[in-house]
Design a protein around this motif. Structure first.
Motif, PDB file in Angstrom:
ATOM      1  N   SER A 130       0.843  -1.195   0.000  1.00 45.54           N
ATOM      2  CA  SER A 130       0.000   0.000   0.000  1.00 45.54           C
ATOM      3  C   SER A 130       0.883   1.251   0.000  1.00 45.54           C
ATOM      4  O   SER A 130       2.062   1.188   0.373  1.00 45.54           O
ATOM      5  CB  SER A 130      -0.892   0.008   1.240  1.00 45.54           C
ATOM      6  N   TRP A 181       0.892   3.630   2.067  1.00 39.75           N
ATOM      7  CA  TRP A 181       1.359   3.907   3.435  1.00 39.75           C
ATOM      8  C   TRP A 181       2.579   3.067   3.793  1.00 39.75           C
ATOM      9  O   TRP A 181       3.513   3.552   4.423  1.00 39.75           O
ATOM     10  CB  TRP A 181       0.235   3.669   4.447  1.00 39.75           C
ATOM     11  N   MET A 217       5.526   4.564   1.964  1.00 38.37           N
ATOM     12  CA  MET A 217       6.021   5.796   2.600  1.00 38.37           C
ATOM     13  C   MET A 217       6.764   5.495   3.904  1.00 38.37           C
ATOM     14  O   MET A 217       7.822   6.067   4.161  1.00 38.37           O
ATOM     15  CB  MET A 217       4.866   6.770   2.850  1.00 38.37           C
ATOM     16  N   LEU A 218       6.224   4.581   4.715  1.00 32.05           N
ATOM     17  CA  LEU A 218       6.901   4.196   5.955  1.00 32.05           C
ATOM     18  C   LEU A 218       8.244   3.550   5.643  1.00 32.05           C
ATOM     19  O   LEU A 218       9.256   3.845   6.292  1.00 32.05           O
ATOM     20  CB  LEU A 218       6.032   3.241   6.772  1.00 32.05           C
TER      21      LEU A 218
END
Length: 137
Positions: A76, A78, A81-82
């Motif tokens: 995903s 997210w 990005m993490l």
């Protein structure tokens, strides 16, 4: 083209690019160092780091156009990005990124890079062990 031949060609092109960058600009082509150069430039378009990074971003799309190989990202946004944030923190803590240590540092026989790459690889092996075999992923 066989997948191993593609990997071999990619490795050869990476070697040519890093050697060319070193001899033409006089700097190591580690991605974290290139990004650091971009954060304090006089003019982005006049820095060799800009053009090197632009090539890293654009060439996968060119490659995809000519070879029409599918690219599938299963994570995903997210998670991506993490992951990017954690890689950035690790890059600062490790005094360089995996490409800088693995490609440029090892080729210069840097002791720090040998230690860093050993740590990267140990963590990668441990991650595969945990995610695929212990957690059943």
């Amino acid at each position: 083209m066989h997948e191993y031949a593609l990997a071999f060609c990619g490795g050869v092109l990476l070697g040519i690019a890093t050697i060319s960058y070193l001899y033409s600009v006089g700097k190591i082509a580690g991605v974290s160092g290139l990004i650091a150069q971009m954060l304090t430039p006089k003019s982005w378009f006049s820095t060799p780091a800009f053009w090197f990074l632009l090539g890293l971003i654009v060439m996968p799309f060119v490659y995809h156009q000519f070879l029409d190989l599918p690219v599938e990202v299963k994570a995903s946004p997210w998670v991506l990005m993490l992951s990017g944030l954690l890689v950035g923190v690790g890059t600062r803590l490790g005094s360089g990124c995996t490409s800088g240590h693995g490609i440029c540092g090892l080729s210069r026989l840097s002791t720090r890079s040998f230690v860093a790459v050993g740590c990267f690889m140990a963590c990668a092996f441990l991650t595969v062990l945990v995610t695929r075999y212990l957690l059943g992923g």
